[in-house]
Design a protein around this motif. Sequence first.
Motif, PDB file in Angstrom:
ATOM      1  N   ARG A   1      41.842  41.555  47.070  1.00 11.92           N
ATOM      2  CA  ARG A   1      41.584  40.755  45.873  1.00 11.92           C
ATOM      3  C   ARG A   1      42.556  39.573  45.807  1.00 11.92           C
ATOM      4  NH1 ARG A   1      40.724  42.938  39.848  1.00 11.92           N
ATOM      5  NH2 ARG A   1      41.238  41.012  38.786  1.00 11.92           N
TER       6      ARG A   1
ATOM      7  N   ILE B   1      34.522  39.521  37.499  1.00 13.63           N
ATOM      8  CA  ILE B   1      33.872  39.103  38.747  1.00 13.63           C
ATOM      9  C   ILE B   1      34.603  39.702  39.947  1.00 13.63           C
ATOM     10  CG2 ILE B   1      33.366  37.126  40.245  1.00 13.63           C
ATOM     11  CD1 ILE B   1      32.979  35.465  37.662  1.00 13.63           C
TER      12      ILE B   1
ATOM     13  N   LYS C   1      33.910  43.337  40.486  1.00 15.22           N
ATOM     14  CA  LYS C   1      32.595  43.586  41.084  1.00 15.22           C
ATOM     15  C   LYS C   1      32.595  43.253  42.573  1.00 15.22           C
ATOM     16  CE  LYS C   1      29.941  42.574  36.937  1.00 15.22           C
ATOM     17  NZ  LYS C   1      29.053  41.595  36.293  1.00 15.22           N
ATOM     18  N   GLU C   2      33.224  42.112  42.931  1.00 16.78           N
ATOM     19  CA  GLU C   2      33.188  41.629  44.323  1.00 16.78           C
ATOM     20  C   GLU C   2      34.082  42.441  45.249  1.00 16.78           C
ATOM     21  OE1 GLU C   2      34.207  37.523  44.573  1.00 16.78           O
ATOM     22  OE2 GLU C   2      32.263  36.847  43.863  1.00 16.78           O
TER      23      GLU C   2
ATOM     24  N   VAL D   1      32.453  30.377  42.833  1.00 16.76           N
ATOM     25  CA  VAL D   1      31.527  31.472  42.546  1.00 16.76           C
ATOM     26  C   VAL D   1      30.147  30.962  42.136  1.00 16.76           C
ATOM     27  CG1 VAL D   1      31.077  33.350  40.894  1.00 16.76           C
ATOM     28  CG2 VAL D   1      33.299  33.165  41.990  1.00 16.76           C
TER      29      VAL D   1
END
Length: 194
Positions: free
Chosen positions: A72, A62, A65-66, A88
Amino acid sequence: MHEGVMAPLSWLVLSGLLVLLCLTAPGHAGTLRDEEISGGPANPFQSGDESRSLVQHYIDSILNKEAAGVGRPEIISWEQEVFFLVRVHDYDHSGFLDGLEMIKLLLDYNAFHRPSVVYQYNEVVSLVDVLLQTQDLNHDGLFSPSELLSPPLLQKQSTQNEVKVQMETQPQPGERTAQDSPVDGQHEPQEALL
């Protein structure tokens, strides 16, 4: 001419065997084992190192992708992982997961680890029902991060039952026990009547 036909045929047979071997090979890191899928969809909130590793792989996918590596967040504890999963999949931004949001989380989680396995909707709903029975501590039909971090309700009930049994088997104040009662025909001294 017979040798020319045999070479492509043997290549085809060998390729088929190779594909068959790949399909029957043991699972790789970050995938669910066959034993786990035989019982239905996996529960990301169960305890254990293997479950935690699967959750970490899912969260990493996840985050990849984000954030694409920029800004991060560092998620290192089980508590952070659970809060992240709730954030999420909390589509209405209530701070809780309702049944539909939990279904989506379970479908996504299991699809990530076993993309070739398609679970029936009823199997996922059954797992949500189990989670509601064991993790929804206030019985409001919603999952808060703290409820998902708590030990399952069934374990808490069995612990309470053990305490209750222990309390019931211990004498109450002023109550006689087998150790206090007379043994084999011995009589207790009577108190003098005045």
